[in-house]
Design a protein around this motif. Structure first.
Motif, PDB file in Angstrom:
ATOM      1  N   TYR A  37      12.688  -9.498  -2.200  1.00 22.40           N
ATOM      2  CA  TYR A  37      11.502  -9.979  -1.508  1.00 22.40           C
ATOM      3  C   TYR A  37      10.706 -10.392  -2.536  1.00 22.40           C
ATOM      4  O   TYR A  37      10.578 -10.086  -3.614  1.00 22.40           O
ATOM      5  N   SER A  38       9.909 -11.541  -2.422  1.00 19.78           N
ATOM      6  CA  SER A  38       9.836 -12.375  -1.194  1.00 19.78           C
ATOM      7  C   SER A  38      10.614 -13.854  -1.400  1.00 19.78           C
ATOM      8  O   SER A  38      11.339 -14.182  -0.473  1.00 19.78           O
ATOM      9  N   ALA A  41      14.205 -13.275  -0.692  1.00 18.97           N
ATOM     10  CA  ALA A  41      14.302 -13.301   0.774  1.00 18.97           C
ATOM     11  C   ALA A  41      14.354 -14.474   1.454  1.00 18.97           C
ATOM     12  O   ALA A  41      15.365 -14.835   2.547  1.00 18.97           O
ATOM     13  N   TRP A  42      13.475 -15.566   1.095  1.00 21.75           N
ATOM     14  CA  TRP A  42      13.537 -16.889   1.957  1.00 21.75           C
ATOM     15  C   TRP A  42      14.797 -17.181   1.495  1.00 21.75           C
ATOM     16  O   TRP A  42      15.463 -18.308   2.232  1.00 21.75           O
ATOM     17  N   GLU A  45      17.860 -16.171   3.391  1.00 22.52           N
ATOM     18  CA  GLU A  45      17.681 -16.354   4.874  1.00 22.52           C
ATOM     19  C   GLU A  45      18.512 -17.773   5.208  1.00 22.52           C
ATOM     20  O   GLU A  45      19.016 -17.995   6.012  1.00 22.52           O
ATOM     21  N   VAL A  58      17.248  -7.681   3.020  1.00 26.28           N
ATOM     22  CA  VAL A  58      16.021  -8.042   2.054  1.00 26.28           C
ATOM     23  C   VAL A  58      15.724  -6.713   1.162  1.00 26.28           C
ATOM     24  O   VAL A  58      15.764  -5.666   1.760  1.00 26.28           O
ATOM     25  N   ASN A  60      13.352  -4.529  -1.144  1.00 23.77           N
ATOM     26  CA  ASN A  60      12.166  -4.504  -1.702  1.00 23.77           C
ATOM     27  C   ASN A  60      12.171  -3.816  -3.003  1.00 23.77           C
ATOM     28  O   ASN A  60      12.786  -2.542  -3.179  1.00 23.77           O
ATOM     29  N   ALA A  77       4.260  -6.149   1.064  1.00 28.65           N
ATOM     30  CA  ALA A  77       5.713  -6.100   0.841  1.00 28.65           C
ATOM     31  C   ALA A  77       6.376  -5.537   2.040  1.00 28.65           C
ATOM     32  O   ALA A  77       6.020  -4.532   2.709  1.00 28.65           O
ATOM     33  N   SER A  78       7.519  -5.989   2.659  1.00 28.18           N
ATOM     34  CA  SER A  78       8.114  -5.444   3.589  1.00 28.18           C
ATOM     35  C   SER A  78       9.438  -4.476   3.056  1.00 28.18           C
ATOM     36  O   SER A  78       9.660  -4.692   1.929  1.00 28.18           O
ATOM     37  N   THR A  80      12.845  -2.396   2.324  1.00 31.36           N
ATOM     38  CA  THR A  80      14.320  -2.822   2.214  1.00 31.36           C
ATOM     39  C   THR A  80      14.750  -2.977   3.658  1.00 31.36           C
ATOM     40  O   THR A  80      14.582  -1.702   4.414  1.00 31.36           O
ATOM     41  N   THR A  81      15.479  -3.969   4.057  1.00 31.47           N
ATOM     42  CA  THR A  81      16.289  -3.790   5.351  1.00 31.47           C
ATOM     43  C   THR A  81      17.599  -4.535   4.988  1.00 31.47           C
ATOM     44  O   THR A  81      17.791  -5.521   4.551  1.00 31.47           O
ATOM     45  N   ASP A  95      17.491 -14.046  -5.921  1.00 29.38           N
ATOM     46  CA  ASP A  95      16.249 -14.203  -6.205  1.00 29.38           C
ATOM     47  C   ASP A  95      15.780 -15.517  -6.576  1.00 29.38           C
ATOM     48  O   ASP A  95      16.729 -16.556  -6.801  1.00 29.38           O
TER      49      ASP A  95
END
Length: 171
Positions: A37-38, A41-42, A45, A58, A60, A77-78, A80-81, A95
């Motif tokens: 993140y972030s 993560a972009w 995706e 993702v 964190n 911050a979201s 961790t998923t 990253d």
């Protein structure tokens, strides 16, 4: 100082990952993508879409950062998923910029909180000198030569295209 072309770097990174794995991201037991993140993560995706992966995770790193006591938890911050079992999986950790290696170290610690991967391979859009940790990326979009007192910042437009900008480092 000219900034690197983030879109060209992305295409280089994508080609390296496809050369290594082809269509295996679509297999149930194939490698998986996890973006830090972030910016990572972009990237994860977009990579997931471009390599045919069914999903991506993702990570964190906030709780594993060595400067957590100083900076605290980022309010935006979201969490961790990880929509996959970490145990015995080959994880391509993504990253935006590899610089000191401290963020990647924190991400690896976070992944191990969820299980024991078979392997973790690092993919970065840009790599710059100044490593403080013995960390090296397997997949690298570009090498950036920047002054030590600057930061390379990834931005994502509404069209999902990437750009980099250079800004002064905040202490």
């Amino acid at each position: 100082m000219s900034c690197i072309d983030a879109e060209a770097s992305y295409q280089t990174l994508l080609a390296q990952i496809l050369d290594a794995y082809g269509a295996s991201f679509a297999a149930a037991d194939g490698p998986v993508l996890a973006g830090i993140y972030s910016g990572g993560a972009w990237l994860a995706e977009r990579l997931a879409s471009d390599v045919g992966a069914k999903f991506f995770g993702v990570v964190n790193v906030s709780l594993h950062r060595d400067d957590y006591a100083k900076k605290g938890l980022h309010s935006q911050a979201s969490p961790t998923t990880l929509p996959f079992d970490v145990n015995n999986r080959r994880i391509v950790l993504v990253d935006d910029v590899l610089h000191t290696g401290r963020t990647v170290r924190a991400a690896i610690n976070e992944l191990y909180d969820y299980g024991r991967p078979a392997a973790i391979e690092l993919a970065v859009l840009a790599e710059r000198s100044g490593r403080e940790m013995p960390i090296e990326a397997r997949f690298v979009g570009a090498h950036a030569q920047l002054d030590a007192d600057t930061t390379l910042v990834l931005e994502q437009g509404l069209d999902k295209r990437f750009t980099f900008r250079v800004e002064p480092r905040v202490a």
